[in-house]
Design an enzyme around this catalytic site. Structure first.
Site, PDB file in Angstrom:
ATOM      1  CE  LYS A 179      14.489   5.747  -1.392  1.00 62.97           C
ATOM      2  NZ  LYS A 179      14.767   6.336  -2.724  1.00 62.97           N
ATOM      3  N   GLY A 202      14.718   0.396  -3.672  1.00 61.63           N
ATOM      4  CA  GLY A 202      14.168  -0.563  -4.639  1.00 61.63           C
ATOM      5  C   GLY A 202      15.175  -1.634  -4.992  1.00 61.63           C
ATOM      6  N   GLY A 217       9.058  12.373 -16.736  1.00 59.16           N
ATOM      7  CA  GLY A 217       8.439  11.424 -15.805  1.00 59.16           C
ATOM      8  C   GLY A 217       9.365  10.970 -14.689  1.00 59.16           C
ATOM      9  CD  GLU A 237       6.273  11.224  -6.844  1.00 60.08           C
ATOM     10  OE1 GLU A 237       5.183  11.541  -6.349  1.00 60.08           O
ATOM     11  OE2 GLU A 237       7.082  10.459  -6.290  1.00 60.08           O
ATOM     12  CB  THR A 254      -0.922   0.026   1.242  1.00 62.88           C
ATOM     13  OG1 THR A 254      -0.123  -0.004   2.421  1.00 62.88           O
ATOM     14  CG2 THR A 254      -1.872  -1.167   1.242  1.00 62.88           C
ATOM     15  N   GLY A 311      12.046   1.786 -11.849  1.00 62.49           N
ATOM     16  CA  GLY A 311      10.947   1.234 -12.620  1.00 62.49           C
ATOM     17  C   GLY A 311      10.158   0.214 -11.831  1.00 62.49           C
TER      18      GLY A 311
END
Lengths: 342, 342
Positions: free
Chosen positions: B224, B153, B206, B209, B95, B321
């Site tokens: 982080k 990520g 892109g 944001e 979420t 990505g």
């Protein structure tokens, strides 16, 4: 966890120091070690109740053979006696590398795994000659074979490819995996000197060995590349499958020319997978500043993996020396304790 | 392994794709997944026998809500129903991040761990607000909390600090942890343009944001850094303990000045431990070519750890990505399957 150590050279002694100094930290993670045996080439110590680390560290300070250790020290002690220790969990194999026969490590590892005892080794020989056979043997006997120290010491090259890229497929491996050659090439670039001069300086400062052949002819890099390829790409190649060119033919002029173009010559080991085949090569290459391995300086090492789903990953570091090498053995032991199945 | 996924945004959908495409590879490692439930904000799918992945992938192709899925899709389906699934092994929590309350992820994770269900999350909120509480809860119920996706990520920053440096003590963390700011600073250096121009280009392509505040003001980096510090240095700090300065004040002149000196300005997050204290800061710094983070270009990310016994380790990469982000969730799942205790 009951462990035995075979080999009492620099790394073996540094490992005993780490066991002593890190005792509390390990215990905080639930890892309580009992060192039941420690062998060198002349014999060793056997004490199923646990050799006391401070005493052993003091003994090592005097550079005495293990057989002279007061409690449990004995000549002619061998692997057979060690493997008879009840509930021995892990054998740490630190004997010198023999790239032709893998011995005596190969026999040690085979016998331990056959008895279901986990093995952690820093010995390249058995791993490059018989990794898959040993891996299958380990699986059959529900033991594990940890080899993190064989491909760059402190640089977590195997870890990086296995744990950090778990679930991804590695499609290429590129590495600056030999600190000695990296030092020599940098010295040539910095001072403009010839190869022979830089080699002598590396030898004088203890970076290069008296017989530097394995390093400068590229065989050390080739061995590490081969192990990484076999382990991380599930291949079963041999050293003869690697096209190897060392740095002995690199001239001061070539280094100057590369520098003029903004590049650096580095000895790169490369495994490249295409749909049809896998190529393995070690050779001096000109790298430019947009390449992740360009910045690997001095005695540092690095490896870069390309994957299908996790992009690229470069790991750089890998301090040289006895403590970092021993710490990379401890890393494997710690990850084994944490439950990871290799 | 029976799993449930909460969240069906880009990463959730990409994860389903990976489960489908990597099915054979996972099975070869003994990991056979049964996706028993998948929720989004409007309801979801519940099928204890396992949702068929090709059909779900086809359903997602049409961008339909999960409640409309033919077999087992239903509105108003919630966590309670999911946690009633017998022998559910893992809850994957995807979420959106809420940095103030951690909700709804915090409740999801708490409830799952309390039932002894392992959790893998990509949600920074609960991790930055309550990592140690959740970790203790997990230990109490013999479950595990995996958070590899929350700090870069695909970049294995948590993995690197935990597995690659197992047994060593981390004394400092330095990271270029935000791809957007790194892109903007590089664009300013390459073109000589002002901050606003580079930001607009990042937004147009892109990369940034529409509301770039969290990135450019340094809060994403701070979050982080905070997570890495709390997890890898066993600290329990809060975001207010981090001194944060973003890149909005970086001028074209400052970048030019740095370039003239041979340096690059990068947004660096830094945790530095001394004997007496730990300092946490995020700020633009000039790095020179001898610094391992100097070469982190474009949207790349990197982290460098300094340790007591394993030297320095720099990890660089971390493709951006949806697939790489999903693959970093799969990495945690794979390492969990391999037995690692987080």
């Amino acid at each position: 966890m009951k462990i035995a150590v075979i080999g009492n050279g620099g790394v073996g002694k540094a490992l005993i120091e780490l066991f002593g100094n890190k005792k509390e930290k390990m215990a905080a993670e639930g890892l309580n070690l009992t060192l039941c045996a420690h062998l060198d080439s002349q014999g060793g110590i056997l004490d199923p109740d646990g050799i006391r680390l401070p005493q052993l560290m003091a003994h090592n300070q005097h550079n005495l053979p293990l057989k002279e250790y007061p409690k449990g020290g004995a000549p002619h002690l061998g692997l057979e006696e060690v493997l008879k220790i009840e509930d021995l969990d892990v054998l740490i194999e630190l004997t010198p590398t023999n790239k032709e026969t893998g011995e005596p490590g190969l026999t040690h590892i085979t016998k331990a795994l056959t008895k279901g005892i986990h093995v952690i080794t820093a010995n390249k020989g058995p791993v490059m000659l018989a990794y898959h056979r040993l891996k299958k043997l380990a699986e059959k006997h529900e033991a594990q074979l940890w080899i993190g120290c064989t491909t760059g010491g402190a640089l977590p090259s195997v870890n990086g490819g296995m744990m950090d890229l778990a679930g991804a497929e590695i499609t290429s491996i590129e590495g600056v995996l030999n600190g000695t050659t990296n030092f020599i090439l940098e010295e040539m670039k910095e001072t403009g000197c010839a190869y022979g001069t830089a080699l002598r300086k590396a030898q004088e400062t203890g970076i290069a060995e008296t017989d530097p052949t394995l390093d400068v002819e590229g065989w050390d890099t080739a061995t590490k590349l081969l192990i990484l390829t076999n382990v991380l790409m599930q291949e079963d190649r041999k050293l003869t499958d690697v096209v190897v060119e060392g740095i002995t033919g690199v001239t001061a002029e070539a280094i100057q020319k590369a520098a003029d173009d903004g590049g650096k010559i580095k000895l790169v080991g490369r495994a490249q997978k295409t749909e049809k085949r896998l190529t393995l090569a070690v050779k001096p290459e000109v790298l430019f500043s947009d390449h992740p391995l360009y910045g690997v300086d001095g005695k540092n090492k690095a490896v870069r993996y390309t994957t299908d789903t996790l992009g690229d990953l470069t790991l750089m570091g890998g301090a040289s020396g006895l403590i970092p090498a021993a710490a990379s053995v401890l890393r494997d032991l710690m990850n084994l304790h944490r439950g990871y199945r290799y």
